[in-house]
Design an enzyme around this catalytic site. Structure first.
Site, short mmCIF file in Angstrom:
data_model
loop_
_atom_site.label_atom_id
_atom_site.label_comp_id
_atom_site.label_asym_id
_atom_site.label_seq_id
_atom_site.Cartn_x
_atom_site.Cartn_y
_atom_site.Cartn_z
N TRP A 183 11.07 50.41 -23.67
CA TRP A 183 11.50 49.61 -22.62
C TRP A 183 11.40 48.10 -23.19
O TRP A 183 10.33 47.72 -23.47
CB TRP A 183 10.90 49.79 -21.29
CG TRP A 183 11.32 51.09 -20.75
CD1 TRP A 183 12.22 52.03 -21.32
CD2 TRP A 183 11.21 51.44 -19.37
NE1 TRP A 183 12.50 52.96 -20.36
CE2 TRP A 183 12.00 52.66 -19.11
CE3 TRP A 183 10.56 50.94 -18.16
CZ2 TRP A 183 12.17 53.35 -18.01
CZ3 TRP A 183 10.61 51.61 -17.08
CH2 TRP A 183 11.36 52.92 -16.96
N THR A 211 22.36 43.45 3.98
CA THR A 211 21.87 42.82 2.47
C THR A 211 23.04 42.56 1.95
O THR A 211 24.19 43.16 1.85
CB THR A 211 20.91 43.87 1.86
OG1 THR A 211 21.99 45.15 1.58
CG2 THR A 211 19.95 44.46 2.60
N LYS A 253 16.77 49.91 -22.64
CA LYS A 253 15.95 50.76 -23.38
C LYS A 253 16.40 50.67 -24.95
O LYS A 253 17.61 51.28 -25.14
CB LYS A 253 16.24 52.27 -23.02
CG LYS A 253 14.85 53.17 -23.21
CD LYS A 253 14.69 54.26 -22.18
CE LYS A 253 13.32 54.89 -22.16
NZ LYS A 253 13.13 56.07 -21.21
N GLU A 292 14.95 44.24 3.53
CA GLU A 292 14.32 45.68 3.99
C GLU A 292 13.01 45.53 4.32
O GLU A 292 12.39 46.42 5.02
CB GLU A 292 14.61 46.59 2.79
CG GLU A 292 16.14 47.20 2.69
CD GLU A 292 16.80 46.36 1.54
OE1 GLU A 292 16.40 45.00 1.36
OE2 GLU A 292 17.78 46.89 1.00
#
Lengths: 544, 544
Positions: free
Chosen positions: B444, B189, B439, B333
């Protein structure tokens, strides 16, 4: 040079199980439906409710003593409750045994005892069929009867009302962690010789078959589909549709026992299915329905198999309904998807029926070879015939509890008992069953090709060809014909064949009958035809 | 009650391997082609020849000392020889390591040493990129150089001409019997933090991913397809296309390094692909090509992923080209197919872009959950956000040779580092990377939603939103905008946002730049943006 330590893969081991199929349908497609047909009206039940009932059924079965690895039989048509059994029984770690309700009483008792079923789920309307077998059963302790009208059972077997008992169960279940190689379901082949033989599907092979059935180039099962489950759920899992459909969120249309043309007209008219699979006999029935009474344009694809589909039938489906017809060659032993007649892309549209009339190409995952008498693969020339052998991750490698090593090669391929050839595009063409082969003066005559040629005659309803002993040629073909034209005769059919097959193939022996016997799964019963031939029951007309 | 012995499944154990994928393509689709683009002309090579070259390559690698489990690296663009490596290396039981050619020299040396590659296959045109890493390599003994123009290598590493060496090898190979759980390929990755981490695909997971990619409801890869391989073959196996395509007999169109819009116009014009996948950046490039210069109507489906696809882009693709655009969320993945934005069937056609703009639903086989701070799954209400976690038969459960247990939960799910919510139809919507979450005053703010809203402005080319510390609100969003209109200002964009997002989301801090840095796989490099933010490199405009 240094040695390297082997590198392990890092992938998680997530067992492929029916639990995963069940969870996916329940969580991603809660609003897809199962449609139940009572011959008159259709009832729709959402996946969400089916999944809840499956949880309750698992609880009920556990209450009745069913444990990991125990067998639970189903004696049912295609209906909602059967779908619930398809999910609950394997997901709880038990093994679903789908019993062919068309077997004889002795065979029914044989398969239930052989599988050692502990509980049976039975349609009330099939209770009469099962009842005579009950005194012969060794292991069954409980019956769950679906629907009203069944007699209570006395003696060692306890009988319960399915709906009442299921509804009293809780809505969660401690699903066990399962091994993907554990047994999920058992299905007995309707062997034309000897006792039925059990094929035991594992969770993994069930999962793989469902995954493979979703491919655009196979059945293409998808969320937009409404699957009409015509193959019985006791016959190779209705070609896997209860799993591939549920996994994909397709609607599942369950005809129950109502598969006669007049009933199907109504069901197709109201439910507008997009996909179905059926034996050629059912397809022929539907083709004989007057056009204005049956609208089949809702289908994107029809698949037919079980026996060879005559090219004339494929043409008729395309012309009459505008629907592509795929021929499928498969068997209980192959889950059953195996070989399909999608045309190769360069011929898509052109001469299509010629390709679709072949048995087809192996789907990715399945490997096929044709082996000659000396055990060598024959060349892929589209001519040289050999015994067809198969392998793949969803093909059986044994039968349950019996020695059937003669059904497999030393290197692990399934011997299909079919004979055929393979061409350079890997199109497989079945020419015969091993035991149907006609060897005339040293040359092979294909009974399948002869049957197809006869079926192409507009007045032939059905035809079967079997071998008869012949002094001069060792064997010759006997043609057995069903026609709806009383004056159709052998001479006319011989002329018709002359333009279609080699001259030495044309039969001299002819029988005209009102109907051909079928096996319990709707195939022409050649074993029975051979028995009638041997018993001298046929009135054979000789011409030459 | 008697105990029952467990019933074993009867299915054959046929290992699912790259060998099977290779055999199927070679025997059933010998006439499908791999198309190679040199930036000007296209060369077509039939599967039959590719398969023969793969056999020869396996022989060559064996001659060079490659044994079961050894690693062979590829340092290549998408081309025919890379496809040969994809087949030969895993089929012979070695492990293919696809190296990201866009890594730094240090990272290139790191991954090759970490994987312990023994042989490297290198494009001559990439030789210059690899050369500085050569002195740093510990395990490489041979280079196979594809094409002319590379320097001969001196010292411990032997260099060979790929085509010359391959052509001298025999046409058969004793393929070993492989364990389906053995490693087939390794892909590192492009971690935005720390060293790249290796995901090791097994034969089984590679096979399953190819099978799953053929489903109508996923990519629908089929024989009729001509796949344009835009994702590099060193990035999550080009989304699996070299395997799903080969298994299905699709034509594979290999652009080499020629993925600039002017080159793609030519390639798409001559090869007429039907399917491709690309990052939003490439899609944006193509959308900026004048309509009369680029005919995209050959595509049946386009998939975009790697970062969130702005709804405006989905609309533009549908309006301009008439092609459905699917959004895909996946990662190295997950092999990478994982979540796709096919609309649910009842909404097919209606408000479609609204659904396609969501990240999508898990494909059958993949399970997703969103977990809150206390470790419990959040309700599927389409609002409550949590950390997204995944599992499935083609998802990784570890990284090669390192302890990365913090990437997985105690019960075995992959922690994706993405944050999002799931609705009642199981549509997943990513709202942030864990580390991108903003935040503000306890609430959020989704950087993804803000970026999408900004991208919808006709004059915004690209936009990124990151958090900045704020005395009053703890964090506030910083908008970084690329525009092709020099006078586009923050006030205009704030008005534009007012109709689209909650008022407290609207940024007060704005940066206008000429371009946004990308990672080696084409994603916006937020790590770099944060570094520039911390270094005070941005000229921040404050408005309120």
């Amino acid at each position: 040079m240094a040695d390297y330590a082997p590198m392990p893969a890092t992938m998680m081991h997530m067992p492929m199980t029916v639990q995963m199929i069940m969870r996916h349908g329940a969580s991603v497609f809660p609003d897809s439906v199962v449609a139940d047909f009572d011959g008159d009206r259709v009832t729709h039940t959402r996946y969400g409710e089916i999944a809840r009932n499956a949880v309750r059924l698992a609880n009920l079965l556990r209450d009745l003593g069913v444990r990991l690895g125990d067998r639970v039989g189903t004696f049912s048509w295609n209906n909602r409750e059967h779908q619930e059994a398809y999910l609950a029984i394997p997901a709880m770690g038990a093994i679903m045994h789908t019993i062919n309700v068309r077997l004889s009483t002795e065979q029914i008792a044989f398969v239930i005892n052989h599988a050692e079923d502990r509980v049976l789920i039975v349609d009330a309307q099939l209770f009469e069929v099962l009842a005579p077998a009950l005194p012969l059963l060794d292991t069954v302790q409980h019956l769950l009867v679906v629907g009203a009208g069944a007699e209570p059972v006395s003696g060692a077997v306890h009988s319960h009302d399915y709906h009442k008992a299921v509804s009293q169960q809780p809505d969660d279940y401690p699903w066990p962690t399962l091994d993907e190689n554990a047994a999920a379901a058992i299905c007995y082949t309707s062997g034309t010789t000897g006792n039925p033989k059990g094929v035991v599907y594992s969770h993994k092979t069930t999962y793989l078959h469902a995954l493979a059935s979703r491919a655009t180039d196979t059945f293409g099962i998808c969320e937009a589909d409404r699957l009409l489950l015509l193959p019985p759920m006791f016959h190779a899992n209705s070609w896997g549709m209860p799993y591939s459909g549920w996994f994909s969120g397709s609607d599942l249309i369950m005809p129950g026992p109502h598969v006669q043309p007049d009933k199907l007209i109504r069901l197709i008219g109201s439910e507008r299915p997009t996909f179905s699979a059926m034996v050629p006999t059912v397809l022929g029935d539907l083709l004989r329905v007057p056009e204005e009474e049956l609208d089949m344009r809702c289908f994107r694809l029809l698949v037919s198999g079980g026996s060879a589909v005559p090219p004339a039938m494929i043409e008729a489906v395309r012309e009459r309904w505008g629907v592509p017809l795929l021929q499928g060659w498969g068997m209980t032993e192959t889950s059953p998807m195996c070989v399909l007649s999608h045309p190769p892309r360069e011929l898509e549209g052109q001469a299509e029926s010629q390709w679709r009339a072949k048995s087809g190409r192996p789907v990715p995952g399945i490997e096929v070879r044709a082996i000659d008498d000396s055990g060598e693969p024959v060349p892929c020339d589209g001519e040289t015939v050999g015994e067809l052998q198969l392998r793949g991750p969803w093909v059986t490698g044994a039968y349950h509890g019996i020695d059937a090593s003669d059904s497999f090669t030393a290197d692990g391929w399934l011997r299909t008992g079919d004979v055929g050839h393979i061409d350079s595009k890997y199109f497989v063409q079945l020419t015969d069953r091993t035991k149907d082969v006609i060897k005339s003066g040293g040359e092979w005559i294909s009974s399948v090709d002869l049957e197809n040629a006869l079926s192409a005659h507009p007045d032939v309803t059905e035809a079967a060809v079997i071998a008869v002993p012949d002094e001069r040629w060792q064997e010759r073909p006997l043609a057995i014909v069903v026609s709806h034209r009383p004056d159709l005769g052998a001479e006319e059919l011989r002329s018709f064949l002359r333009e279609r097959v080699a001259r030495f193939w044309i039969p001299e022996r002819w029988v005209f009958v009102d109907a051909l016997e079928k096996t319990s799964v709707g195939k022409i019963d050649k074993k029975r035809l051979r028995e009638r031939r041997d018993a001298g029951e046929f009135e054979v007309l000789r011409v030459s």
